[in-house]
Structures are given as structure tokens and as C-alpha cells.
Design an enzyme around this catalytic site. Structure first.
Site, PDB file in Angstrom:
ATOM      1  N   ARG A  55      97.806  41.661  28.178  1.00 47.02           N
ATOM      2  CA  ARG A  55      97.080  40.769  28.790  1.00 47.02           C
ATOM      3  C   ARG A  55      95.968  40.498  28.736  1.00 47.02           C
ATOM      4  NH1 ARG A  55     101.863  41.006  30.481  1.00 47.02           N
ATOM      5  NH2 ARG A  55     100.870  43.265  29.906  1.00 47.02           N
ATOM      6  N   THR A  56      95.043  41.162  28.623  1.00 49.67           N
ATOM      7  CA  THR A  56      93.651  42.064  29.088  1.00 49.67           C
ATOM      8  C   THR A  56      93.140  41.417  27.934  1.00 49.67           C
ATOM      9  OG1 THR A  56      94.315  43.039  30.802  1.00 49.67           O
ATOM     10  CG2 THR A  56      91.123  42.258  30.205  1.00 49.67           C
ATOM     11  N   LYS A  84      86.544  61.948  17.096  1.00 49.18           N
ATOM     12  CA  LYS A  84      85.725  62.713  16.391  1.00 49.18           C
ATOM     13  C   LYS A  84      84.439  63.380  17.560  1.00 49.18           C
ATOM     14  CE  LYS A  84      85.610  59.723  11.791  1.00 49.18           C
ATOM     15  NZ  LYS A  84      84.483  59.061  11.454  1.00 49.18           N
ATOM     16  N   ARG A 105      87.914  48.496  28.384  1.00 53.44           N
ATOM     17  CA  ARG A 105      89.084  48.850  29.097  1.00 53.44           C
ATOM     18  C   ARG A 105      88.817  50.395  29.012  1.00 53.44           C
ATOM     19  NH1 ARG A 105      95.257  47.188  30.319  1.00 53.44           N
ATOM     20  NH2 ARG A 105      93.427  46.228  31.589  1.00 53.44           N
ATOM     21  N   HIS A 133      89.038  45.126  38.511  1.00 50.59           N
ATOM     22  CA  HIS A 133      89.760  44.982  37.306  1.00 50.59           C
ATOM     23  C   HIS A 133      89.150  43.186  37.843  1.00 50.59           C
ATOM     24  CE1 HIS A 133      91.146  43.120  34.019  1.00 50.59           C
ATOM     25  NE2 HIS A 133      92.770  43.900  34.275  1.00 50.59           N
TER      26      HIS A 133
HETATM   27  N1   CP Z   1      97.443  42.450  34.053  1.00 49.88           N
HETATM   28  C1   CP Z   1      96.810  42.975  32.611  1.00 49.88           C
HETATM   29  O1   CP Z   1      95.463  43.819  33.067  1.00 49.88           O
HETATM   30  O2   CP Z   1      97.782  43.365  32.319  1.00 49.88           O
HETATM   31  P1   CP Z   1      97.448  44.283  30.822  1.00 49.88           P
HETATM   32  O3   CP Z   1      97.501  45.552  31.051  1.00 49.88           O
HETATM   33  O4   CP Z   1      98.556  44.101  29.710  1.00 49.88           O
HETATM   34  O5   CP Z   1      96.061  43.997  30.380  1.00 49.88           O
END
Ligand code: CP
Length: 306
Positions: A55-56, A84, A105, A133
Site C-alpha cells: 500500500r504505502t 555492496k 521505508r 508511520h
Molecule cells: N499499511 C501499510 O503500511 O501497508 P504496506 O505495508 O503494504 O505498505
């Protein structure tokens, strides 16, 4: 209120007035998400995802495309020069030459803050280990506002992995800026982190419980999270809490008629499939809301809207 050029590292870096303004811009993006726009034509988003995501990453990319911009990036570190031995700081100092904004991320707590210290362009934290998040919290607030018409005055329960769940950490900080009562429902082992609890308890009423049945009839929003196997160092500990909560139709008999059920996803077994067909289920609407929220954030940070 200044958003242009700003990093989004922690939801704690934002005031309630700023968050309310972001929610307004997200609402304004609903129409553009359907028609498309050239608001960010010529701008490039880099998505650097060192940890799994559906999603993110894809919603950031979708948001950028819907605003006329383009995207570059990677979805796993092993196909990059990190393999590397290149470190995060150097990766950021390289990628900032290719893009106008970075969504990152990373499995390490503090990674987004570190990246922002080295970057000359805005960094958006798309999940920093078990820490935070923030853009998920913003889309969660937007979902609550859209579904309930308000955030103030609600009773909200966060259920599941409150210790390792970065979404519930950011959401708790965000909700503490509103007039809500927060129920934190988890097994003893997965109770809310002390630093989050200490911060939010100064601002809002917080009740910690282990049994979901006790709180269900009182709440307006049920925010369910997955018990995250990948965050446990000890699988024996995971075995103790695995499957601790399962939201099924039987449980919902005692819920308010207009209860909203949310989940950041992915889910494993904590919400039964049959719940998807009830009017309570809003977790797939959250996914759409993630696109419009990320459109709003990109437009604000890149100075395309005020
Ligand atoms: N909600 C969320 O962070 O989903 P993902 O881990 O798929 O990005």
C-alpha cells in the site's frame, strides 16, 4: 503554516491546526484523484523501500502519477548498491540528485530522521521499523473524519500489536491532539510502548484492556492491527500471542450500529472475511483514502498547493 520543503518524519512534528489543514487538502484531492491533474508535472518522487510494502509504496506512486509527476525507486535493498555495502546516508545523498522528494521505508527506528539530516530534499517516512508511520496516521484520521463526520468526541479502540505496531504509535500521537477517549486493547506482552503511553496520557483519557469484549459496546471506531511475526526476536513469544484477537460476526452483535472497523492492512486472521460484507468494514476505503492523503502531502511539500 508552512509545508513547502518540509520533511514528514514523525506525526509529533505536526500541530493539530496543521493536521486539520492537511485533512482539508486531502478532501480537496478527492476530485483530482478521479480526473487527474498536472499539478506536479516535471516533479519526481523516489520511493526507497528497504522493507516489504504494497500500500504505502504503490499509493505514493499512484498519488504522484495522478498529479502529473513521475516516480523512480526500488522495492527491495538487495537489487541496489546497499548489497555492496553502501550506507543509508550515501544512498540518500545520491538519490537526491535524481528526485524532488523521497519516500523512505526502512526497518531501523530513526532511519527517516537520519535520512532527513543528510538530504537537501524532503524525506517522507513511509515506516521506520516499529517506531512510526506518520502518513498512515494521517490517512487513518482522514478515514475517521470521512466516516464519522468528526474526530472529537469519539471513543476509539486500538487492538492487537501495540508494542511493535508503528501505525498505532503514530495514530495514538495524532489522536492525542483531539478530544477522544482511547482504549488500548492488547495482550500483556504487546502493550503500548511506554514512551507513547506517557505522552498521550498527559493529553487524553486512555484505558488499557486485554479483553475486546469489554470495550466493544462503547466504541465508535475499532482499529485492528496484525500481530507482526517479523518483529519478534523470540518465536516462543510470538506463539503466546498469535491469534489473540479475531473479529467475527458473533463479536459484532454487541457493537454500535454505526461502528467503523479499520485496519492498516495487511491482515492475516484478525478480521474474519465475513466482516468485509458488513457496513462496519472500512479498511478497503482506507486504501483509497491513502491515495488522496498522499496526493495532498506531495502537493503541499512540493509547493503546488497552499
Ligand atoms: N499499511 C501499510 O503500511 O501497508 P504496506 O505495508 O503494504 O505498505
Amino acid at each position: 503554516m508552512k509545508f513547502k520543503g518540509r520533511d514528514i518524519i514523525s506525526i509529533k512534528d505536526f500541530t493539530r491546526a496543521e493536521i486539520d489543514y492537511i485533512l482539508e487538502i486531502a478532501q480537496a484531492m478527492e476530485a483530482l484523484a478521479k480526473t487527474g491533474s498536472n499539478m506536479l508535472r516535471g516533479k519526481i518522487l523516489a520511493t526507497l523501500f528497504f522493507e516489504a510494502s504494497t500500500r504505502t509504496r504503490l499509493s505514493f506512486e499512484s498519488a504522484m502519477h495522478k498529479l502529473g509527476g513521475s516516480t523512480i525507486g526500488f522495492a527491495e535493498a538487495k537489487i541496489t548498491s546497499v548489497k555492496k555495502g553502501e550506507n543509508l546516508a550515501d544512498t540518500i545523498r545520491v538519490v537526491e540528485n535524481y528526485a524532488d522528494v523521497i519516500a523512505l521505508r526502512h526497518p531501523l527506528e530513526g532511519s527517516a530522521r537520519l535520512a532527513a539530516e543528510f538530504a537537501q530534499i524532503p524525506i517522507i517516512n513511509g515506516g521506520s521499523g516499529a517506531e512510526e508511520h506518520p502518513t498512515q496516521a494521517l490517512l487513518d484520521l482522514y478515514t475517521i473524519l470521512k466516516e464519522m463526520g468528526r474526530i472529537d468526541g469519539l471513543n476509539i479502540a486500538l487492538v492487537g500489536d501495540l508494542r511493535y505496531g508503528r501505525t498505532v504509535h503514530s495514530l495514538s500521537y495524532a489522536l492525542s491532539l483531539y478530544n477522544v477517549k482511547l482504549y488500548l486493547v492488547s495482550p500483556e506482552l504487546l502493550r503500548m510502548r511506554r514512551e507513547v503511553l506517557d505522552t498521550i496520557k498527559e493529553k487524553i483519557r486512555v484505558v488499557q484492556k486485554a479483553a475486546i469484549e469489554e470495550v466493544l459496546p462503547k466504541i465508535d471506531v475499532l482499529y485492528v492491527t496484525r500481530i507482526q511475526k517479523e518483529r519478534f526476536a523470540d518465536m516462543a513469544e510470538y506463539a503466546k500471542v498469535k491469534g489473540a484477537y479475531r473479529i467475527g460476526l458473533d463479536l459484532l452483535e454487541n457493537a454500535k450500529k454505526d461502528l467503523v472497523i479499520m485496519h492498516p492492512l495487511p491482515r492475516v486472521d484478525e478480521i474474519a472475511d465475513e466482516v468485509d460484507e458488513t457496513p462496519h468494514a472500512k479498511y478497503f476505503q482506507q486504501v483509497w483514502n491513502g491515495v488522496v492523503m498522499r496526493m495532498a502531502l506531495l502537493a503541499l511539500i512540493l509547493g503546488a498547493t497552499e
